[in-house]
Design an enzyme around this catalytic site. Sequence first.
Site, mmCIF file in Angstrom:
data_model
loop_
_atom_site.group_PDB
_atom_site.id
_atom_site.type_symbol
_atom_site.label_atom_id
_atom_site.label_comp_id
_atom_site.label_asym_id
_atom_site.label_seq_id
_atom_site.Cartn_x
_atom_site.Cartn_y
_atom_site.Cartn_z
ATOM 1 N N ASP A 1 -8.195 3.200 19.933
ATOM 2 C CA ASP A 1 -8.770 3.307 18.580
ATOM 3 C C ASP A 1 -9.188 1.932 18.058
ATOM 4 O O ASP A 1 -8.925 1.596 16.897
ATOM 5 C CB ASP A 1 -7.768 3.965 17.634
ATOM 6 C CG ASP A 1 -8.439 4.520 16.368
ATOM 7 O OD1 ASP A 1 -9.659 4.767 16.400
ATOM 8 O OD2 ASP A 1 -7.737 4.707 15.367
ATOM 9 N N GLY B 1 0.541 5.841 0.301
ATOM 10 C CA GLY B 1 -0.281 7.017 0.541
ATOM 11 C C GLY B 1 0.592 8.238 0.687
ATOM 12 O O GLY B 1 1.806 8.198 0.454
ATOM 13 N N MET C 1 1.474 9.730 3.358
ATOM 14 C CA MET C 1 2.405 9.664 4.478
ATOM 15 C C MET C 1 3.570 8.722 4.233
ATOM 16 O O MET C 1 4.631 8.861 4.838
ATOM 17 C CB MET C 1 1.654 9.225 5.747
ATOM 18 C CG MET C 1 0.600 10.216 6.201
ATOM 19 S SD MET C 1 1.291 11.821 6.625
ATOM 20 C CE MET C 1 2.359 11.354 7.986
ATOM 21 N N GLY D 1 0.835 -1.195 0.000
ATOM 22 C CA GLY D 1 0.000 0.000 0.000
ATOM 23 C C GLY D 1 0.868 1.242 0.000
ATOM 24 O O GLY D 1 2.036 1.205 0.382
ATOM 25 N N VAL E 1 3.993 0.991 2.437
ATOM 26 C CA VAL E 1 4.160 -0.277 3.145
ATOM 27 C C VAL E 1 4.635 -1.314 2.130
ATOM 28 O O VAL E 1 3.983 -1.534 1.098
ATOM 29 C CB VAL E 1 2.850 -0.736 3.813
ATOM 30 C CG1 VAL E 1 3.072 -2.058 4.550
ATOM 31 C CG2 VAL E 1 2.323 0.328 4.771
ATOM 32 N N LYS F 1 6.858 -0.491 7.014
ATOM 33 C CA LYS F 1 6.168 0.781 6.808
ATOM 34 C C LYS F 1 7.207 1.893 6.868
ATOM 35 O O LYS F 1 7.882 2.076 7.887
ATOM 36 C CB LYS F 1 5.094 0.995 7.875
ATOM 37 C CG LYS F 1 4.236 2.233 7.668
ATOM 38 C CD LYS F 1 3.323 2.506 8.843
ATOM 39 C CE LYS F 1 2.323 1.393 9.071
ATOM 40 N NZ LYS F 1 1.355 1.738 10.153
#
Length: 438
Positions: A136, A19, A21, A17, A24, A39
């Site tokens: 969370d 993004g 930020m 993945g 991964v 990550k």
Amino acid sequence: MLPAELNNKYEVRGTLGAGAMGTVYDAIDRIIERRVAIKVVKRPAENDAEAVEAHARFRREAQAAGRLSHPNIVGVYDYGENAHDAWIVMELVEGKSLKDRLDKNERFTIPDIVRIMGEVCAGLAYSHQRGVVHRDIKPGNIMMTTDGQVKIADFGIARLENSSMTQVGTLIGTPSYMAPEQFRGEPVDLRADIWSSGVMLYQLLTGEKPFEGGFSAVMHKALHTEPPPPSQLSVTTPRGFDAVIARALAKRPDDRFRSAGEFADAIRAAVHAPAAAAEPAGLPGLPGLNDDATMVAARPAGGGTMNRPAAAAPPAPATPTGKGAPIGLIAGGAGALVVAAAAGWYFVAGPGAGPDPAIAERQRQEQAAAEASAREAAARLQAAQEASAREAAAREQAARTEAAQQLPIARRGRGDLALGFRAARLGRRDAGIERGIG
């Protein structure tokens, strides 16, 4: 690709993945031949406060998960930084998140739900015993392997005991799964994870979240309303779960389960438990934005409209003349009750916990609805009284009409009687005359 410090030890096999930020990677440890997920994020500029906070969360994830080693928690193996990047080397979970499965409208059997929640609670119990509160818990942070094993992930906003990173006065979490004390920006403990797990259990049982809507709506419901018992929304849910949900979602932390282990025991017992007394049904979900993203934001300071009770009731309409119902008095009384309730909440909760503008607007709407209902009830009562009066007047008029119709008959009767008396007198006179002649 990977930072130079990792190239000698790890070999990248692909990307899992990416993004804004970071990325991964799917990699393998060349030395022990273990598949891992790496990550990698960019180090923030010092003048970018938001990026600095995100980086602190990234490091906190490594600190929290790094001290935990449990079959139901995603393991963290290494953490590192250089001048440009920071990275976490963690366990690679081959599978999807629980959210992915729920988003596809997948429903789980009661035995599967009991097993999933049992594994979540086992991971949380282990975490809590070592001073780590996740803060969370939600389906997006529950990974499921291809054989169905649960793995709790993303300890990025976890609270560590004796840690200066705890942020009192800050809203941290995902709104639909946040406990009341999180909305108030208060310090949290393991019972916040119990609440979030209770929300997730409710979603698994019913396919719906107990508190839906935008941020303000969810906050109001979490603080002040009760959701419908799950057995009312799902015919396959044993009613024993109603009491379990009610306790897990208790507004006061002291009223919830004292540990994740106790919560798990109650879930297992609920399958065969006798039905509990029905709980009051909560409000239906309000339409609005429903974002499952984790939120970190400062709690709004007290003051302004958030600390004001609901507005006073508007003047009631004038009372109709005659014997009608006191509409103004009834409506005014209903409005006064609403205002009194809002003011009572304000003085009990304190200045810092006043409702936000959306809540104040909702209170005004409820007040208007109460007044309209009171006016409608009064109008119905007045209409009934007027109908009764009309009926009585009709009966009186009918009686008068009947009496008027009987009056000529009575008069004719009296006339006939007078004629009879006169004829009798004439008859006696004629008889006397006849005797004199004879």
